[in-house]
Write an enzyme that holds these catalytic residues in place. Structure first.
Site, short mmCIF file in Angstrom:
data_model
loop_
_atom_site.label_atom_id
_atom_site.label_comp_id
_atom_site.label_asym_id
_atom_site.label_seq_id
_atom_site.Cartn_x
_atom_site.Cartn_y
_atom_site.Cartn_z
N SER A 147 62.50 72.17 64.16
CA SER A 147 61.86 70.91 64.54
C SER A 147 61.05 70.36 63.37
O SER A 147 61.59 70.12 62.30
CB SER A 147 61.01 71.12 65.79
OG SER A 147 60.52 69.89 66.27
N ASP A 299 61.52 63.23 63.66
CA ASP A 299 61.35 64.52 63.00
C ASP A 299 62.72 65.05 62.55
O ASP A 299 63.75 64.42 62.81
CB ASP A 299 60.61 65.49 63.91
CG ASP A 299 61.42 65.92 65.13
OD1 ASP A 299 62.40 65.23 65.46
OD2 ASP A 299 61.07 66.93 65.75
N ASP A 301 65.00 67.25 63.41
CA ASP A 301 66.14 67.42 64.30
C ASP A 301 66.28 66.28 65.30
O ASP A 301 67.11 66.33 66.20
CB ASP A 301 66.08 68.77 65.02
CG ASP A 301 64.96 68.87 66.03
OD1 ASP A 301 63.88 68.30 65.79
OD2 ASP A 301 65.15 69.53 67.07
N ASP A 303 64.38 64.95 67.75
CA ASP A 303 64.00 64.94 69.16
C ASP A 303 62.63 64.28 69.38
O ASP A 303 62.34 63.82 70.47
CB ASP A 303 64.05 66.35 69.79
CG ASP A 303 63.15 67.36 69.11
OD1 ASP A 303 62.46 67.01 68.14
OD2 ASP A 303 63.15 68.53 69.55
#
Length: 573
Positions: A147, A299, A301, A303
């Site tokens: 993340s 961010d 990734d 999400d």
């Protein structure tokens, strides 16, 4: 050094482990005992968002052996759970160093166990993994990501059949299986015939689904008139968001070029976290230069979604996660109401550390607000556990939001399109996104939140965090900033205690190391160790009526003072 740490390190010097791993451990034994201690003092654990850790050798590090053991355990569990089915899993990964090679290791182990693997040929956003899992009718899914953690981290998120992350009882049963394995039990020899690479077809299906779920009859001219600045912060959303916005009709999208190329070093930011205003410095500068209406950052990734808009003075400011969640939820509720789709069989989702304003919105629209622990896996679980109810949308304070149930995790791609829809419609009507937020405060009460995160790294930091939570439990305060504590909820013990009567009532939400204090004036204070970072977090929520939009700044300042006084009273500043 403790003997158990040395025993673990010596195990990794056996032929089960490759020569490079053994050489690195020998070097730590000889020259870096503290690093060796940090690498072996515990096993990496599954937290709020799966498993995250620093990459390196050792049981407390992300490497081919810790992830291989996870995957072997998950393979065994899948075979036990679905004994007469052809097993299928899907794997995605982000822009971090080693994510691609670790994803292949995971694919190899699954295939060696006779499981068919769909592996994305390149990095893709986490929400696309959740979508693909259901789209391809897989039994489980994995995404390699840490993340928004620093560059030295990576991670391993596990998803189940419904597209959501692991929740009880599967998580505990899988962990039990993993812990029963030895490293020599891992089957690393791939069956390449069982590994199928996927890309464009899934991309197209994901984009189509996103546009269908997150578009709300915004006029073409309104879309074209919205000036957007977007940054991927060197992450994976560049693979999805520009294309989705273009297909949806947004033509004035200005990408921050310096942050456009995926890069696991995240060279232009201290932290690739849109929660941090500093991460959007370049985007905000571009927005001022071209007089943009909105800034959007994601961010690594993809999400989490950060949104900045112009305030009542025309200055770009970053909204916090509670504010974006409230704006998006209220808009969805209004759209559903206008469409005549609210009949008492719908719900929105939130978490125990997020703004109580979500409960006010639910009440105003006669829908239920289901509140769970931190992490979207709990919102996804609500969708699975209550099939008779339709999920409208929901989120959490840490910049995550989910629209409908096509994706069962926080989704910055869908949230990006949704927030653009809201901003475009607001601008077309002579308003702004910020003004719409103020209007919501007038209608439902002005709720203001603040977060303090204290970083405590390593073995000593973990002990310090544990002690802080022990102190809060064993020495509960009865008054904070002149306001009596009305109730203390302890999610570790599943109890809520009325501080006036002493009455203790059970809490039905699953156990977690969380404490929440409620004060007489409606203020709320939560303490919680992070499940994915070496931090302890304190969440503050205060509120007051806002009778007129014109009073917004005055009341906002009053709430800021209240938060500041609470923090001082708790000696956290």
């Amino acid at each position: 050094m403790e003997q158990n740490i040395l025993d673990k390190a010596n195990e990794w010097l056996t032929p089960t482990f490759d020569q490079d791993t053994q050489d690195r451990i020998k070097n730590m034994l000889a020259h870096a005992p503290k690093e060796l201690e940090e690498s072996f003092y515990k096993n990496l654990e599954f937290g709020t968002g799966g498993m995250r850790g620093i990459m390196g050798v050792g049981t407390n590090r992300i490497n081919k052996y810790t992830l291989g053991k996870n995957t072997q355990g998950l393979s065994d569990y899948l075979k036990k759970s679905f004994p007469n089915e052809t097993l299928k899993v899907v794997i995605a990964y982000d822009c971090r160093h080693n994510s691609d090679t670790l994803a292949k290791v995971v694919a190899d182990v699954f295939s060696a166990n006779g499981i068919h693997v769909y592996l994305f040929s390149e990095m893709r956003p986490t929400p696309e993994l959740s979508f693909a899992l259901k789209h391809l009718n897989c039994h489980a899914g994995i995404v390699l990501t840490a993340s928004h953690n620093p560059p030295e981290y990576n991670g391993y998120k596990v998803y189940w059949q419904d597209g959501g992350q692991l929740v009880p009882p599967q998580d505990g049963e899988i962990i039990e299986r993993i812990e029963s394995l030895k490293y020599e039990d891992i089957q690393f020899q791939a069956n390449e015939n069982l590994i199928e690479y996927i890309d464009a077809a899934i991309d197209a299906a994901f984009a189509k689904s996103t546009i269908e779920n997150c578009s709300f009859n915004t006029p073409t001219l309104a879309k074209e008139n919205l000036k957007i600045v977007y940054t991927s912060l060197h992450g994976t959303s560049i693979k999805a968001i520009p294309g989705v916005l273009a297909q949806a009709g947004y033509t004035d999208v200005n990408i921050v070029k310096e942050q456009e190329t995926p890069n696991g070093d995240f060279p232009t930011v201290k932290s690739p976290n849109p929660e941090e205003p500093e991460a959007l410095t370049m985007a905000l500068a571009l927005a001022d230069n071209i007089e943009a209406d909105i800034v959007i950052g994601t961010d690594p990734d993809s999400d989490r979604l950060g949104v900045a808009v112009r305030d009542t003075h025309g200055k770009m400011i970053l909204l916090n996660g509670n504010q974006t969640m409230v704006i998006m939820t209220a808009f969805l509720l209004e759209q559903w109401k206008r469409a005549g789709k609210i009949d008492g069989k719908q719900f929105i989702g939130s978490t125990i550390v997020s703004t109580p304003m979500m409960l006010e919105l639910a009440s105003a629209y006669d829908v239920e607000c289901k509140v769970g622990l931190t992490g979207f896996k709990w919102i996804a679980k609500f969708i699975k556990d209550f099939p008779e109810l339709k999920f409208i949308g929901g989120g959490e304070e840490s910049f995550g939001f989910m629209v409908g149930d096509a994706v069962r995790d926080k989704d910055a791609v869908g949230a990006c399109l949704l927030v653009c829809e809201i901003a475009a419609q607001a601008k077309a009507s002579g308003s702004t996104l910020y003004q719409e937020l103020i209007n919501l405060y007038v209608d439902h009460g002005f709720y203001k939140e603040h977060l303090i995160s204290l970083t405590k790294k390593g073995m000593d930091g973990l002990k310090e965090i544990d002690q802080m939570m022990i102190n809060l439990r064993e020495n509960p305060v009865s008054e904070i900033d002149g306001q009596r504590v009305v109730c203390i909820e302890d999610y570790k013990n599943s109890t809520a205690k009325n501080m006036f009567t002493g009455e203790i009532t059970p809490i039905s939400i699953p156990k977690s190391n969380v404490l929440i204090y409620y004060l007489e004036d409606g203020s709320k204070i939560c303490a919680r160790p992070s499940g994915t970072e070496p931090k302890i977090k304190f969440y503050f929520s205060v509120n007051a009526p806002l009778n007129r939009a014109e009073d917004f700044e005055t009341v906002s300042q009053e709430l800021d003072v209240k938060i500041k006084n609470i923090i001082a009273a708790m000696q956290l500043n």
